[in-house]
Scaffold this motif. Structure first.
Motif: not given
Lengths: 115, 117
Positions: A49, A51-54, A57, A66, A68, A70, A75
């Motif tokens: 990941l 910031k704010e993106n996967i 995966e 899951s 994240e 943010p 994380s």
């Protein structure tokens, strides 16, 4: 300069509960990776990941898991409805850049035990 | 197929002697990186040494050196003058590109090293 922080270090959950694992990367690092280590095995990649993106995966189980990262805060790796097979050590690593040498700095891990 | 193979599940070494931990890898990439990590009983992953595929010299870090034989696709870790504190699991890992962007590390199954006093 603090290293990669993970908490909790140990987590016990009963089957069916949710587990939330947190990872704060090293200062200045915007790339986070999660790995899982089953007993007596090497680490296996789960998710990458920014910031704010996967970004990737491909190693994440399709259901119940899951992740994240943010804009603000750590994380999070979330495991819903845990089962005994989820018992493992979960490591977070961070790096400052995506390519090149990009040594990944590992946190101390969270050891999840599912009863 | 295994991409990183560590054929020694466990090894003993006498204190103050040298020991070699084996690692072979499989890749078709021209550019890759190889890492060794130490995992003591406390569980954290400690970076030891890195070798890039284009590095002509074998990497060294203190008592650790990496015997890199590119044609044989091997990257063995040599620990000189073993100490009791070297007792731990040792993992070889290879940096592999992810499909989208970035890299991941692929780990071998590990070797448990036990140093005898």
């Amino acid at each position: 300069n603090a290293g990669v922080m993970q908490n909790p270090r140990h987590l016990v959950r009963r089957r069916g509960q949710e587990a939330r694992l947190r990872c704060s990367p090293m200062k200045g690092h915007s790339h986070v990776y999660w790995y899982r280590q089953l007993p007596e095995e090497g680490l296996k990649f789960m998710v990458y990941l920014q910031k704010e993106n996967i970004i990737d995966e491909s190693g994440m189980p399709k259901e119940r898991f899951s992740a994240e990262f943010p804009k603000e805060g750590p994380s999070i790796l979330r495991i819903q409805q845990v089962v005994r097979g989820d018992s493992a050590a979960y490591f977070c690593a961070s790096s400052p850049v995506a390519g090149g040498h990009n040594e990944q700095f590992f946190g101390p891990g969270t050891r999840l035990t599912v009863l | 197929a295994q991409k990183i193979t560590q054929t020694q599940p466990g090894m003993f070494v006498q204190e103050k002697e040298a020991v070699t931990l084996d690692c072979t890898y499989d890749t078709s990439d021209q550019s890759y990186g190889l890492f060794w990590y130490k995992q003591p009983s406390s569980g954290e992953m400690i970076f030891l040494i890195y070798q890039g595929s284009y590095d002509e010299q074998n990497a060294t870090e203190g008592r650790y050196s990496l015997n890199f034989q590119k044609a044989r696709k091997s990257a063995n870790l040599v620990i000189s003058a073993s100490q009791l504190g070297d007792s731990a699991m040792y993992f070889c890992a290879m940096r592999e590109p992810l499909l989208g962007a970035g890299n991941m590390l692929t780990f071998g199954g590990g070797t448990r090293l036990m140093v005898k006093p």
